[in-house]
Design a protein around this motif. Structure first.
Motif, PDB file in Angstrom:
ATOM      1  N   LEU A  26       0.793  -1.234   0.000  1.00 19.86           N
ATOM      2  CA  LEU A  26       0.000   0.000   0.000  1.00 19.86           C
ATOM      3  C   LEU A  26       0.823   1.280   0.000  1.00 19.86           C
ATOM      4  O   LEU A  26       0.317   2.318  -0.419  1.00 19.86           O
ATOM      5  CB  LEU A  26      -0.932   0.007   1.220  1.00 19.86           C
ATOM      6  CG  LEU A  26      -2.041  -1.050   1.239  1.00 19.86           C
ATOM      7  CD1 LEU A  26      -2.791  -1.009   2.557  1.00 19.86           C
ATOM      8  CD2 LEU A  26      -3.001  -0.855   0.079  1.00 19.86           C
ATOM      9  N   CYS A  27       2.060   1.249   0.487  1.00 14.52           N
ATOM     10  CA  CYS A  27       2.832   2.487   0.644  1.00 14.52           C
ATOM     11  C   CYS A  27       3.066   3.155  -0.701  1.00 14.52           C
ATOM     12  O   CYS A  27       3.741   2.598  -1.571  1.00 14.52           O
ATOM     13  CB  CYS A  27       4.166   2.205   1.321  1.00 14.52           C
ATOM     14  SG  CYS A  27       5.157   3.693   1.592  1.00 14.52           S
TER      15      CYS A  27
ATOM     16  N   ALA B 194      -3.317   1.911   8.953  1.00 12.62           N
ATOM     17  CA  ALA B 194      -4.709   1.462   8.860  1.00 12.62           C
ATOM     18  C   ALA B 194      -4.804  -0.015   8.505  1.00 12.62           C
ATOM     19  O   ALA B 194      -5.734  -0.697   8.926  1.00 12.62           O
ATOM     20  CB  ALA B 194      -5.450   2.300   7.820  1.00 12.62           C
ATOM     21  N   ALA B 195      -3.829  -0.521   7.733  1.00 11.07           N
ATOM     22  CA  ALA B 195      -3.892  -1.907   7.280  1.00 11.07           C
ATOM     23  C   ALA B 195      -3.155  -2.869   8.189  1.00 11.07           C
ATOM     24  O   ALA B 195      -3.389  -4.075   8.107  1.00 11.07           O
ATOM     25  CB  ALA B 195      -3.312  -2.017   5.867  1.00 11.07           C
TER      26      ALA B 195
ATOM     27  N   ALA C 152       1.674  -3.076  14.791  1.00 11.48           N
ATOM     28  CA  ALA C 152       3.102  -2.744  14.766  1.00 11.48           C
ATOM     29  C   ALA C 152       3.313  -1.350  14.199  1.00 11.48           C
ATOM     30  O   ALA C 152       4.147  -0.587  14.690  1.00 11.48           O
ATOM     31  CB  ALA C 152       3.864  -3.777  13.936  1.00 11.48           C
ATOM     32  N   ALA C 153       2.575  -1.004  13.156  1.00  9.93           N
ATOM     33  CA  ALA C 153       2.596   0.344  12.595  1.00  9.93           C
ATOM     34  C   ALA C 153       1.326   1.061  13.046  1.00  9.93           C
ATOM     35  O   ALA C 153       0.211   0.593  12.789  1.00  9.93           O
ATOM     36  CB  ALA C 153       2.672   0.304  11.065  1.00  9.93           C
TER      37      ALA C 153
ATOM     38  N   ARG D 145      -9.924   2.182   0.435  1.00  4.74           N
ATOM     39  CA  ARG D 145     -10.974   1.391  -0.213  1.00  4.74           C
ATOM     40  C   ARG D 145     -11.025  -0.030   0.373  1.00  4.74           C
ATOM     41  O   ARG D 145     -12.104  -0.620   0.479  1.00  4.74           O
ATOM     42  CB  ARG D 145     -10.732   1.342  -1.716  1.00  4.74           C
ATOM     43  CG  ARG D 145     -10.713   2.736  -2.358  1.00  4.74           C
ATOM     44  CD  ARG D 145     -10.827   2.678  -3.863  1.00  4.74           C
ATOM     45  NE  ARG D 145     -10.618   3.989  -4.460  1.00  4.74           N
ATOM     46  CZ  ARG D 145     -11.512   4.963  -4.485  1.00  4.74           C
ATOM     47  NH1 ARG D 145     -12.705   4.768  -3.943  1.00  4.74           N
ATOM     48  NH2 ARG D 145     -11.248   6.126  -5.063  1.00  4.74           N
ATOM     49  N   LYS D 146      -9.885  -0.580   0.764  1.00  2.74           N
ATOM     50  CA  LYS D 146      -9.883  -1.895   1.411  1.00  2.74           C
ATOM     51  C   LYS D 146     -10.523  -1.810   2.798  1.00  2.74           C
ATOM     52  O   LYS D 146     -11.214  -2.749   3.214  1.00  2.74           O
ATOM     53  CB  LYS D 146      -8.452  -2.421   1.512  1.00  2.74           C
ATOM     54  CG  LYS D 146      -7.876  -2.882   0.186  1.00  2.74           C
ATOM     55  CD  LYS D 146      -6.510  -3.528   0.379  1.00  2.74           C
ATOM     56  CE  LYS D 146      -5.973  -4.068  -0.932  1.00  2.74           C
ATOM     57  NZ  LYS D 146      -4.647  -4.738  -0.763  1.00  2.74           N
ATOM     58  N   THR D 147     -10.297  -0.708   3.487  1.00  2.00           N
ATOM     59  CA  THR D 147     -10.932  -0.527   4.795  1.00  2.00           C
ATOM     60  C   THR D 147     -12.449  -0.477   4.649  1.00  2.00           C
ATOM     61  O   THR D 147     -13.190  -1.079   5.436  1.00  2.00           O
ATOM     62  CB  THR D 147     -10.414   0.753   5.461  1.00  2.00           C
ATOM     63  OG1 THR D 147      -8.996   0.663   5.646  1.00  2.00           O
ATOM     64  CG2 THR D 147     -11.077   0.965   6.818  1.00  2.00           C
TER      65      THR D 147
END
Length: 468
Positions: free
Chosen positions: A83-84, A111-112, A117-118, A218-220
């Motif tokens: 995603l980055c 968000a993903a 961890a992030a 959009r995945k969220t």
């Protein structure tokens, strides 16, 4: 230091809007470019000689020990890498590395990230949820109903809403704008909390032409839709609004169908890390839902789910337990057993990729009972007893599988029942039997070890004298 003319004008330079050097570089570069394109080269040469320091925000907080990227050179989770948009994330052994100097702060990795961890730091996930809690509870206490939360960024959304208020009819009364650093930083935990707190709908305000890929957002949304639909909220509760025109924004907001909010709004206070507040928000969402259910099927690559195994093919080698980064798969110190705690599973796939028997499958789902349920047993066997001393030392399925593979294929055990029985013994008996029976691992007698003295003695016996 001179104030950047690009930052104060109405037509803000899009390339330098988020630049931390804007007070300097925009004055030197941006103004000459708009005044005279021929001055670009002179401006670049002048900027080349500029030196100094600046403070760049650290948008992402990263904990290496929580990352589920890889184990033993087997790749598991790679959501943030996919995603980055800035290329700031790279693999670094068992975890990833985020270059804070390259990171532009879109927040899609946070968000993903399934383990937390992030996590986003401007602000953290729990801070945004507390803001939504105060906003929606105050709106409800004032007599408002059917609230629509509009999440927008400062750079684009604030100016668009301001223009709509100055030159149009303004936002509808039931639309509550909430400013964030980047719309793409919002994860599932904030979406679940929004509806648990009593919102009727949620909209993300985007540019008509986004500055970077918004696939993470959009995945969220694609993950939130089946959860909301399965709990009785219906479809179309979460969507994006892509507009650069204030009038178009107003029309889109007024066209949103008015849907009833949760009949039992929650009032919980979120505190903790990303994964903890996500679990809390989802539990409160189920409690506040119109038609609560226990299990909801989710699309592939969801961060929740179960692990299924083929019991007949599993040998309880427990390689999956060693590979699991979150402790969802557990062994037992007393008996050959494999247990699974669904609440800890993030569907990274490391167990499936590590399993030597290829008997593990992932089932994406959201089980609201997993938070309070005990770890369930996936497979359990009686320990295998040594055929010589009856000491339990292994698992029958593992011993039988190894014996079947070696009996007909390996030359050391082919056609020798005595050698094959050694596999069925504990470590102590195995050494003792091999010493008693004088087993040779090479399968045939080896020549004795010869030294220099042996060669000299043979020469003397044959009548040859050693050369001086």
């Amino acid at each position: 230091m001179a104030r950047c003319r690009a930052a104060t004008s109405s037509s803000i330079c899009p390339a330098l809007r988020r630049c931390s050097l804007r007070p300097t570089c925009a004055t030197v570069i941006c103004a000459p470019i708009r005044a005279n394109p021929a001055a670009v080269l002179r401006a670049v040469l002048k900027a080349r000689d500029l030196t100094g320091t600046f403070d760049k925000p650290r948008y992402i907080t990263f904990a290496e020990d929580l990352c589920a990227h890889s184990r033993s050179r087997i790749v598991g989770c790679h959501r943030c890498l996919d995603l980055c948009p800035a290329g700031a994330i790279t693999p670094n052994g068992d975890h990833v590395s985020i270059d804070a100097k390259i990171c532009a702060g879109c927040g899609q990795c946070a968000a993903a990230c399934p383990t937390g961890a992030a996590s986003y730091a401007l602000p953290p996930a729990d801070a945004l949820m507390r803001k939504l809690r105060v906003l929606l509870s105050t709106y409800r206490e004032a007599g408002g109903g059917n609230a629509i939360v509009l999440l927008h960024d400062e750079a684009h959304g604030t100016e668009l809403i301001d223009a709509l208020a100055r030159h149009g009819d303004g936002l509808p009364a039931h639309v509550l704008p909430v400013a964030v650093n980047e719309v793409t930083q919002v994860g599932l935990e904030a979406v679940a909390a929004t509806f648990a707190y009593g919102a009727s709908a949620l909209r993300f305000l985007l540019r008509a032409r986004p500055r970077h890929d918004v696939a993470g957002l959009r995945k969220t949304i694609a993950l939130a839709e089946p959860i909301l639909s399965g709990l009785g909220f219906g479809e179309g509760r979460v969507a994006t609004i892509e507009a650069d025109d204030p009038d178009a924004l107003g029309e889109m907001l007024r066209a949103i169908a008015v849907l009833p909010p949760s009949p039992r709004p929650a009032s919980f206070t979120p505190v903790g890390g990303k994964r903890d507040v996500m679990r809390l928000a989802l539990r409160e969402l189920q409690r506040a839902a119109p038609t609560p259910v226990d299990v909801i099927a989710l699309p592939a690559d969801a961060p929740f789910g179960a692990v299924e195994i083929n019991v007949e093919g599993c040998t309880l080698c427990l390689a999956c337990v060693s590979a699991c980064p979150t402790g969802a798969l557990l062994a037992d110190t007393d008996r050959p057993m494999l247990r699974f705690a669904e609440d800890a599973c993030v569907q990274c796939g490391l167990c499936k990729a590590t399993c030597p028997e290829k008997v593990i499958a992932l089932r994406p789902q959201l089980d609201f009972r997993a938070a309070t349920a005990a770890a369930r047993v996936l497979k359990e066997e009686a320990p295998f007893e040594c055929i010589r001393c009856n000491k339990p030392f292994g698992v029958r399925s593992t011993i039988d599988r190894v014996s079947a593979k070696l009996e007909a294929k390996h030359w050391m055990f082919k056609g020798s029942a005595r050698r094959l029985d050694v596999i069925k013994m504990c470590e102590d008996c195995r050494v003792a039997v091999m010493a008693e029976e004088d087993f040779d691992p090479y399968g045939k007698p080896r020549p004795p070890v010869r030294t220099t003295e042996d060669y000299l003695r043979e020469r003397e016996e044959q009548g040859d004298k050693p050369e001086s």
